[in-house]
Design a protein around this motif. Structure first.
Motif, PDB file in Angstrom:
ATOM      1  N   THR A 504     101.789  31.865  46.177  1.00  0.00           N
ATOM      2  CA  THR A 504     101.369  30.466  46.066  1.00  0.00           C
ATOM      3  C   THR A 504     102.328  29.686  45.179  1.00  0.00           C
ATOM      4  O   THR A 504     102.693  28.536  45.476  1.00  0.00           O
ATOM      5  N   GLN A 508     104.559  26.398  46.140  1.00  0.00           N
ATOM      6  CA  GLN A 508     104.449  25.161  45.362  1.00  0.00           C
ATOM      7  C   GLN A 508     105.806  24.583  44.973  1.00  0.00           C
ATOM      8  O   GLN A 508     105.875  23.467  44.453  1.00  0.00           O
ATOM      9  N   THR A 513     103.853  20.274  48.891  1.00  0.00           N
ATOM     10  CA  THR A 513     102.739  21.233  48.899  1.00  0.00           C
ATOM     11  C   THR A 513     101.591  20.713  48.037  1.00  0.00           C
ATOM     12  O   THR A 513     101.796  20.249  46.913  1.00  0.00           O
ATOM     13  N   THR A 515      97.710  22.121  46.732  1.00  0.00           N
ATOM     14  CA  THR A 515      96.880  23.326  46.625  1.00  0.00           C
ATOM     15  C   THR A 515      95.423  22.911  46.473  1.00  0.00           C
ATOM     16  O   THR A 515      95.090  22.085  45.614  1.00  0.00           O
ATOM     17  N   VAL A 560      95.961  24.267  40.731  1.00  0.00           N
ATOM     18  CA  VAL A 560      95.178  23.747  41.856  1.00  0.00           C
ATOM     19  C   VAL A 560      95.154  22.231  41.749  1.00  0.00           C
ATOM     20  O   VAL A 560      94.753  21.677  40.717  1.00  0.00           O
TER      21      VAL A 560
END
Length: 590
Positions: A504, A508, A513, A515, A560
């Motif tokens: 992840t 990123q 991107t 999340t 996130v």
């Protein structure tokens, strides 16, 4: 003659074919290895300066706990700092074992000091010369030698000898541990002991593990309590753990103090602690409510349990009380990983039948569950994953948005699936799983801009125990020019763990991107293994992973952008909250 030559030719072709596939795979693995592994050089890598949180703990009374406390610290110190000793692992262990019982009996300080001096000077100490290239203890992020100044259990002679050993340490190759190519440590010639251990061997396991964490655990400074105090509290518990179950309880209580998500993966399958059986569902703790969140194996499902059922009692015990009784033995680094492990522990049983009291809508139900071996449930899930690798992994949400499930992806199938959706404006990548690690290469090729660098790695320097160093997470730049230029939305949750979190972070690096989901597991980094005497196995995070600004991922999880947590009503209605939020975000951006 021609037939013989032709036959030989066919044999050669067959042999070449047989070796070609594994050789190709091996070369590919080497490309991956050298791409994502950094060369460890303790002499040239920069030292990570980090504020130490490890306050020195000094026992206040000269009792058996204090005596064993300092025996542990001195034994570990000479094990990793005395370079003139030529003892094998079994011999250094024997040195400790032969002195444990004597220390327990020696209530005279003079006698106790004599034992410690014998341990320190075994077999014989040469004259020391100060030659440690890092004589300043402040260079060592993980240790504090203030304990050597204790006057309750030690004396000035012992202190001076220990300091001499520290100053004489030159950084030769460690005889007991070494850095693997990725930085985490492995053991040299570690002896095994399979039967339930007696008191001295239980203490050996405690002391061995404690010193490994003390000198080589990269996240030691994030342990909530003093690691010295943890040792002092654990000694009596390990001495009194006179049955396999009690012993395993103390192992899990000890390893749980790290609050390292990796450490709870073996804990929740410890049959001494929790039992080998589980029902055919997973449970989650949502807003202080234990709720059935997933049916595990479809062919086992008899329709007795429904998604969204609230679990009130298990075998007549309130679920919350069971959770409170087990929190000392399993935990995750943050709320979502913690609740996952606690729920697994609650559901683990020694019996093949469990009675549940459930709340469904407004009805209270009593339902008996046929349990299955946790291992069998896991193997069924793996079979399910393998079968789905051969199927289509994507679907179109609409004309411009595509979804790709990385759970079933591999280096063999990801390119075909991507090629079918690469014209999309938005691709939703589902990372809520632990996919094959070999997809890291395709992910960087397909989704990451060229020359990207995404993380720092910290690792323990085995030549100077207690010192942390850091390096880049990859030895070269990653990504390529022909990467996906549209919007990427990565879905994450507590099942995004370790490698998934790392992948992840790679994704990123693409500036487009986003999340979405709840916090990831908080277990980023390679693992190291440790086995207590009596086959008490545990793992822990062996290297540290940080974002480029040195933001921590351990315990916290990956970044996130849009926090979306599951709701009980959505579980009942089989609504994927994060997935739906991803689509909403895409439409809002348009």
């Amino acid at each position: 003659m021609k037939k013989i030559i032709k036959k030989r030719y066919v044999i050669v072709v067959i042999l070449v074919a047989l070796f070609a596939i594994p050789t190709y795979e091996y070369i590919q693995s080497l490309r991956l290895y050298f791409k994502f592994s950094s060369k460890i050089n303790p002499y040239t890598d920069p030292i990570l300066k980090e504020k130490s949180k490890n306050e020195t703990f000094i026992p206040s009374t000269f009792d058996v706990n204090a005596r064993l406390f300092y025996l542990c610290k001195i034994w570990g110190f000479i094990k990793y700092y005395r370079e003139d000793m030529r003892l094998s692992t079994s011999q250094i262990d024997s040195l400790l074992l032969t002195n444990i019982s004597e220390v327990i009996r020696s209530d005279s300080k003079i006698e106790y000091h004599s034992i410690l001096e014998r341990v320190i000077s075994f077999p014989i100490l040469p004259q020391f010369e100060k030659k440690n290239p890092y004589p300043d203890i402040n260079d060592y992020a993980l240790i504090n030698n203030g304990w050597m100044s204790d006057t309750i259990c030690l004396n000035m002679s012992i202190k001076k000898t220990l300091e001499d050993i520290f100053y004489a340490h030159s950084g030769r190759k460690n005889r007991y541990v070494f850095n693997k190519s990725t930085g985490n440590i492995s053991f040299i010639d570690k002896a095994g002991h399979s039967t339930f251990p007696e008191t001295d061997r239980r203490l050996l396991g405690l002391f061995d593990y404690w010193n490994i964490i003390n000198y080589f655990y990269v996240y030691k400074n994030y342990i909530d309590d003093s690691w010295d105090r943890v040792l002092h509290e654990s000694i009596q518990r390990f001495m009194l753990a006179d049955s396999p179950k009690k012993y395993h309880m103390e192992i899990r209580r000890l390893t749980n103090r790290l609050k390292d998500t990796h450490a709870s993966y073996p804990a929740t399958i410890d049959e001494y602690m929790f039992g080998a059986y589980r029902p055919n569902f997973r449970m989650s703790l949502i807003n202080d409510t234990f709720v059935i969140s997933q049916i595990r194996v479809a062919e086992y499902d008899q329709g007795l349990f429904k998604l969204g059922d609230v679990v009130l009692q298990i075998d007549g015990h309130k679920t919350h009380q069971l959770a409170d009784s087990l929190r000392d033995f399993v935990c995750g680094g943050n709320y979502w990983s913690d609740q996952m492990f606690v729920c697994n522990a609650i559901l683990s049983k020694s019996d093949s039948v469990t009675e549940f009291t459930l709340l469904r809508e407004r009805d209270t139900l009593s339902i008996k569950s046929i349990n299955y071996k946790a291992y069998d449930l896991f193997q069924n899930e793996r079979t399910y994953d393998r079968e789905h690798k051969k199927q289509t992994l994507y679907h179109w949400v609409n004309d411009t948005i595509a979804y790709l499930n990385l759970r079933f992806s591999s280096a063999n199938n990801i390119y075909d699936n991507y090629n079918a959706i690469k014209t999309a404006s938005v691709i939703i990548l589902d990372m809520r799983s632990y996919p094959d690690t070999d997809i890291i290469w395709p992910l960087t090729d397909l989704f990451v801009p060229p020359n990207s660098f995404f993380a720092y790695t910290t690792y323990p320097d085995t030549r100077f125990p207690g010192m942390l160093r850091y390096c880049r997470s990859s030895s070269g730049r990653i990504g390529r020019e022909d990467y996906f230029k549209g919007r990427i939305i990565v879905l994450v949750n507590e099942w995004t763990r370790s490698f998934s979190e790392y992948a992840t972070m790679v994704l990123q690096m693409n500036p487009r991107t986003v999340t979405v989901g709840n916090s990831t597991s908080g277990a980023d980094g390679n693992i190291s293994l440790f086995t207590f005497p009596g086959e008490g196995r545990t793992i822990y995070s062996g290297i540290g992973i940080y974002y480029l600004d040195f933001t921590l991922t351990q315990r916290v999880g990956g970044r996130v952008d849009y926090t979306v947590e599951p709701k009980i009503n959505d579980i009942k209605k089989k609504i994927d909250t994060a997935y739906e939020e991803a689509i909403i975000i895409t439409k809002q951006e348009k």
